[in-house]
Design a protein around this motif. Structure first.
Motif, PDB file in Angstrom:
ATOM      1  N   GLU A 110      -2.078   8.748   4.599  1.00  0.00           N
ATOM      2  CA  GLU A 110      -3.441   8.215   4.523  1.00  0.00           C
ATOM      3  C   GLU A 110      -4.008   8.253   3.110  1.00  0.00           C
ATOM      4  N   ASN A 122      -3.097   6.761   0.405  1.00  0.00           N
ATOM      5  CA  ASN A 122      -3.225   5.464  -0.253  1.00  0.00           C
ATOM      6  C   ASN A 122      -4.490   4.719   0.158  1.00  0.00           C
ATOM      7  N   PHE A 123      -5.036   5.047   1.328  1.00  0.00           N
ATOM      8  CA  PHE A 123      -6.261   4.380   1.776  1.00  0.00           C
ATOM      9  C   PHE A 123      -7.429   4.661   0.836  1.00  0.00           C
ATOM     10  N   GLN A 124      -7.307   5.759   0.075  1.00  0.00           N
ATOM     11  CA  GLN A 124      -8.409   6.118  -0.832  1.00  0.00           C
ATOM     12  C   GLN A 124      -8.450   5.240  -2.072  1.00  0.00           C
ATOM     13  N   ARG A 125      -7.350   4.523  -2.331  1.00  0.00           N
ATOM     14  CA  ARG A 125      -7.270   3.769  -3.597  1.00  0.00           C
ATOM     15  C   ARG A 125      -8.348   2.710  -3.710  1.00  0.00           C
ATOM     16  N   ASP A 126      -8.448   1.880  -2.722  1.00  0.00           N
ATOM     17  CA  ASP A 126      -9.482   0.851  -2.736  1.00  0.00           C
ATOM     18  C   ASP A 126      -9.690   0.326  -1.320  1.00  0.00           C
ATOM     19  N   PHE A 127     -10.670  -0.527  -1.185  1.00  0.00           N
ATOM     20  CA  PHE A 127     -11.051  -1.032   0.128  1.00  0.00           C
ATOM     21  C   PHE A 127      -9.926  -1.815   0.793  1.00  0.00           C
ATOM     22  N   SER A 134      -6.769  -1.636   0.397  1.00  0.00           N
ATOM     23  CA  SER A 134      -5.648  -0.792   0.800  1.00  0.00           C
ATOM     24  C   SER A 134      -5.921  -0.111   2.136  1.00  0.00           C
ATOM     25  N   ALA A 135      -7.185   0.090   2.438  1.00  0.00           N
ATOM     26  CA  ALA A 135      -7.537   0.787   3.678  1.00  0.00           C
ATOM     27  C   ALA A 135      -7.505  -0.134   4.895  1.00  0.00           C
ATOM     28  N   VAL A 169       0.843  -1.203   0.000  1.00  0.00           N
ATOM     29  CA  VAL A 169       0.000   0.000   0.000  1.00  0.00           C
ATOM     30  C   VAL A 169       0.875   1.249   0.000  1.00  0.00           C
TER      31      VAL A 169
END
Lengths: 490, 58
Positions: free
Chosen positions: B10, B12-17, B19-20, A247
């Motif tokens: 934070e 990268n958390f927006q990329r997809d589920f 990743s969060a 990530v």
């Protein structure tokens, strides 16, 4: 005078032969049969694959090293074993076929008193349609870093991709495993993050889509069923460690995937849930599955006993417990300790060439019956340690007699260090340094995680990167048998 | 009207589920990875651990 024949000149074979030659001296003969003219420090092929090292920096000629060590060297591949000899002689022998330019294709037999099979893997590209060329070699659709030549080819393809991105064309990178039964996820993992690092350096990271495809059932399995380490007062799974890295670096992942077919710019895959899909790519490095090199074996009458000596994948059976049993009943004690063949006591296997009793990761298959799980890693440090233990055993058998104590090196009692770097510069690279102890989890000795969490750890930083550099120079120095080589551990 | 608070780690958390659902290092953790003094200490510590593992494996 006794003769030890070592088949293979990789980490396991080279370690076995060089230690045996040192310990046996000139009273006995050590023979190495390997199809390669050069020794290759395979972990650094990753740096060759991104153009940061030349092939010459990770390889050297074997002939002068073996001449220095007093080892008889045949540049040839082993074709078959006759462990009982022939109808005219009780002396066991191996049949070889030369691969050197001057004698290519010629056959010969070599008698032996002891033999060590350290042939390493056959890179089984053809197990996946389109991954191979149909003749046992890598195909044109993907690249590989399994050999130094493959890595050089991969670096050229990467340079082409970078040029395209500089010209404004987005590129999709697909890195991982090319079959549901692959091992060596660590090499692909390291190559992925080296590419990511190089793309950043080239200023084109925003033009690249990067994806990991793997037969692991979770990120961070690494063919060892994952591992747990102490971080910040917690015991943490390698899954979290690996997912965090992916990530952070903006790399997507597809796991539990069997790569079923490769075409130009596209792979077809099957997932553990049975679903099937496709993934397009512009650049793909997919590790092939490993198989035995295809050695045959014959008894005294010439009858084929290959299935007795080798398992179905072509790996040599040794002193492991090969009785099929469910995952819940797997034990650390199933794993071989001496690597001696149970039928022919003068025959051993070391490194990738020995048949593991079962995989280490939890066995998985799709509802369609396709097995999708990593096979056990046996490269690097375990190969070297096993090779040295086998050399010790053979030397004792030769010098002390048939009742000599055999040396032991169970993968359930040995650790492994793995350093996966990203970048090569001394101050701009980082690396994930990991140590696992033992490689094969022992839930009887360590009921929690199966491993000693004091010695199973991983962290990211420059420190691991420096260690990777040191290992590169140290192991090539050692393999060349330079002064003090025996002081450097495997 | 309040300003947006952008926290780099934070994004990268927006990329997809998926990743969060993990953790990502913040500025401090990242800086320690390349801090030469800290990494020299870790270099010694990792080497000692690796030597012990190698010793236990032979």
């Amino acid at each position: 005078m006794a003769r030890l024949v070592v088949l293979g000149g990789g980490v396991a074979g080279h370690t076995t032969a060089t230690f045996a030659a040192k310990w046996l001296g000139s009273e006995h003969e050590v023979v190495v049969v390997t199809p390669n003219a050069k020794w290759n420090w395979i972990p650094s092929n990753i740096w060759v694959g991104v153009g940061q090292m030349k092939k010459e920096e990770v390889t050297f000629d074997l002939a002068p090293v073996y001449a220095k060590a007093g080892i008889t060297y045949y540049q040839a591949k082993a074709v078959s074993l006759n462990p009982e000899g022939s109808e005219s002689s009780d002396k066991p022998f191996v049949t070889i076929e030369y691969t050197s330019a001057d004698k290519a294709g010629q056959s010969e037999t070599i008698e032996y008193d002891y033999i060590v099979n350290a042939t390493g893997p056959k890179l089984n590209f053809d197990a996946t349609p389109g991954l191979g060329d149909g003749n046992g070699q890598m195909g044109n659709n993907t690249v590989s870093v399994c050999t130094a030549d493959h890595a050089v080819h991969a670096s050229h393809k990467l340079a082409e991709a970078i040029e395209k991105m500089k010209g404004g064309t987005r590129q999709k990178f697909l890195i991982g495993t090319g079959h549901g039964m692959c091992t060596c996820q660590g090499a692909a993992f390291e190559y992925l993050f080296n590419i990511e690092h190089e793309l950043k350096k080239a200023g084109v990271r925003d033009m690249a889509d990067m994806k990991w495809i793997s037969n692991e059932s979770f990120l961070g399995d690494f063919g060892m069923g994952g591992l747990h380490m102490k971080v910040g007062g917690y015991v943490v799974s390698s899954k979290l460690f690996a997912e965090s890295l992916f990530v952070e670096r903006g790399v997507d992942w597809l796991i539990g995937a069997h790569t079923a077919k490769v075409e130009n710019g596209k792979v077809e895959y099957e997932l553990l849930d049975g679903s099937k899909g496709e993934e397009e790519f512009d650049f793909a490095m997919l590790i092939p599955p490993f198989a035995g090199v295809g050695l045959k074996a014959y008894d005294k009458t010439g009858e084929d006993i290959t299935n007795t000596v080798f398992n179905p994948a072509g790996f040599m059976k040794v002193d492991g417990n090969y009785t099929p049993k469910p995952y819940a009943e797997w034990k650390a004690s199933d794993w071989p300790r001496t690597y001696q063949n149970p039928i022919y006591s003068n025959m051993f296997a070391a490194g990738i060439a020995f048949a593991p009793p079962h995989i280490i990761s939890k066995p998985m298959s799709s509802p369609n019956g396709t097995p999708i799980n990593p096979t056990p890693p046996r490269t690097g440090m375990p190969s070297g340690i096993i090779g040295k233990a086998v050399a010790h055993s053979v030397c004792d058998l030769i010098t002390k007699g048939d009742n000599a104590h055999l040396h032991e090196a169970s993968m359930a009692e040995m650790g492994a260090a793995c350093v996966a770097s990203a970048g090569k510069g001394v101050f701009d690279g980082t690396a994930a340094a990991m140590t696992v102890y033992p490689v094969v989890p022992d839930f009887e000795k360590y009921p929690g995680t199966g491993r000693d969490t004091d010695y199973t750890f991983g962290e990211i930083g420059l420190a691991g990167h420096w260690i990777k550099h040191i290992l590169h120079f140290l192991f090539i120095y050692k393999a060349k048998l330079n002064p003090g080589w025996t002081l450097i551990p495997e | 009207m309040s300003e947006k608070k952008i926290v780099e780690e934070e994004l990268n958390f927006q990329r997809d589920f998926k990743s969060a659902l993990t953790m990502v290092p913040g500025k401090f953790a990242k800086s320690m990875r390349t801090c030469v003094i800290w990494q020299f200490i870790r270099f010694l510590a990792i080497n000692i651990k690796m030597i012990i593992v190698v010793g236990k494996s032979h």
